[in-house]
Enzyme design. Sequence first.
Site, PDB file in Angstrom:
ATOM      1  N   TYR A   1       1.220  11.419  15.138  1.00 55.73           N
ATOM      2  CA  TYR A   1       1.906  10.424  14.308  1.00 55.73           C
ATOM      3  C   TYR A   1       2.463   9.293  15.167  1.00 55.73           C
ATOM      4  O   TYR A   1       2.266   8.106  14.871  1.00 55.73           O
ATOM      5  CB  TYR A   1       3.038  11.103  13.525  1.00 55.73           C
ATOM      6  CG  TYR A   1       3.921  10.146  12.762  1.00 55.73           C
ATOM      7  CD1 TYR A   1       3.490   9.561  11.575  1.00 55.73           C
ATOM      8  CD2 TYR A   1       5.200   9.820  13.228  1.00 55.73           C
ATOM      9  CE1 TYR A   1       4.300   8.692  10.870  1.00 55.73           C
ATOM     10  CE2 TYR A   1       6.022   8.953  12.535  1.00 55.73           C
ATOM     11  CZ  TYR A   1       5.570   8.388  11.360  1.00 55.73           C
ATOM     12  OH  TYR A   1       6.380   7.515  10.667  1.00 55.73           O
TER      13      TYR A   1
ATOM     14  N   THR B   1       0.846  -1.199   0.000  1.00 55.04           N
ATOM     15  CA  THR B   1       0.000   0.000   0.000  1.00 55.04           C
ATOM     16  C   THR B   1       0.880   1.248   0.000  1.00 55.04           C
ATOM     17  O   THR B   1       1.996   1.258   0.513  1.00 55.04           O
ATOM     18  CB  THR B   1      -0.939   0.016   1.221  1.00 55.04           C
ATOM     19  OG1 THR B   1      -0.182   0.180   2.431  1.00 55.04           O
ATOM     20  CG2 THR B   1      -1.752  -1.270   1.292  1.00 55.04           C
ATOM     21  N   GLY B   2       0.362   2.293  -0.620  1.00 56.03           N
ATOM     22  CA  GLY B   2       1.131   3.530  -0.710  1.00 56.03           C
ATOM     23  C   GLY B   2       2.481   3.319  -1.357  1.00 56.03           C
ATOM     24  O   GLY B   2       3.510   3.791  -0.858  1.00 56.03           O
ATOM     25  N   SER B   3       2.478   2.645  -2.504  1.00 56.82           N
ATOM     26  CA  SER B   3       3.755   2.206  -3.098  1.00 56.82           C
ATOM     27  C   SER B   3       4.160   2.998  -4.326  1.00 56.82           C
ATOM     28  O   SER B   3       4.924   2.507  -5.155  1.00 56.82           O
ATOM     29  CB  SER B   3       3.671   0.711  -3.439  1.00 56.82           C
ATOM     30  OG  SER B   3       2.455   0.378  -4.067  1.00 56.82           O
TER      31      SER B   3
ATOM     32  N   GLY C   1       8.884   6.524  -2.268  1.00 59.66           N
ATOM     33  CA  GLY C   1       9.553   6.264  -1.018  1.00 59.66           C
ATOM     34  C   GLY C   1       9.767   4.809  -0.661  1.00 59.66           C
ATOM     35  O   GLY C   1      10.122   3.983  -1.506  1.00 59.66           O
ATOM     36  N   ILE C   2       9.549   4.496   0.621  1.00 62.14           N
ATOM     37  CA  ILE C   2       9.752   3.142   1.117  1.00 62.14           C
ATOM     38  C   ILE C   2       8.843   2.158   0.387  1.00 62.14           C
ATOM     39  O   ILE C   2       9.253   1.046   0.067  1.00 62.14           O
ATOM     40  CB  ILE C   2       9.505   3.096   2.641  1.00 62.14           C
ATOM     41  CG1 ILE C   2      10.593   3.880   3.386  1.00 62.14           C
ATOM     42  CG2 ILE C   2       9.467   1.651   3.137  1.00 62.14           C
ATOM     43  CD1 ILE C   2      10.317   4.073   4.870  1.00 62.14           C
ATOM     44  N   GLY C   3       7.613   2.561   0.106  1.00 60.47           N
ATOM     45  CA  GLY C   3       6.674   1.674  -0.583  1.00 60.47           C
ATOM     46  C   GLY C   3       7.155   1.296  -1.964  1.00 60.47           C
ATOM     47  O   GLY C   3       7.096   0.116  -2.352  1.00 60.47           O
TER      48      GLY C   3
END
Length: 263
Positions: free
Chosen positions: A154, A13-15, A18-20
Amino acid sequence: MRIQLEGKTAIVTGSTKGIGLATAKALAAAGAKVVINGRTRDAVRAAEQAVAEAVHGACLDGVEADLSTAQGCQALVAAQPVCDILVNNVGVFGPQDFFDIPDEEWSRFFETNVLSGVRLARAYASGMAERRWGRIVFLGSESAFNIPADMIHYGMTKTACVSVARGLAKRLAGTGVTVNSVLPGPTLSDGVRAMMAEAFEDSGQTIAEQGAEFVMQQRPTSIIQRAATVDEVANMIVYACSPQASATTGAALRVDGGIVDSL
């Protein structure tokens, strides 16, 4: 050690950044079919192209869905009803003083960072258990234990992610499905790069130098004394998703550079 994930379907998810995105590339390189997720069609297509360029012959699919809502999670599950590896990476962050954070922002952070992963794990974990194999990873943060004074909302969500991962691992005991959280420290993702570009405007420093200065100013307990790269975090995620990690479950796997000062 060679990680092989041929025949497995991985949703990150959210790829799109960045890290995704780094995780999507690494899973594709290990042979998994990777489902790219983002909020817009253009972002998803750009990420698919980036993975395809990085990994020859990558098997990819893309789903446009805003996972900060129940409807968006339902849309992803409808488009991809079967999943072997679920990486709950999507998240939002940003500094804001506690006294200035309205209820709506607390809700937005919780819906995006926590409930998206809860909803998707609830949708996919039963199928994994029936097939007697599965991997679920929640993206936590060193902020889960080292709550930042300027991002309390957060930090709260990341503590929740670690708790959900631990509890779900227990719920899935003996099924062959592992559930872990991965806890990055400051990482040179697109969002962090943008934040630092503002803070270090006209400094003449490279992004790596900015990251190191930021870490030493804001996280002085860092042992590596620099920011991590997205690939370094992705490496830990991919290991947690691998057959080799079959005895690792319910764990909070730290990629924080030693910031959290505990054994």
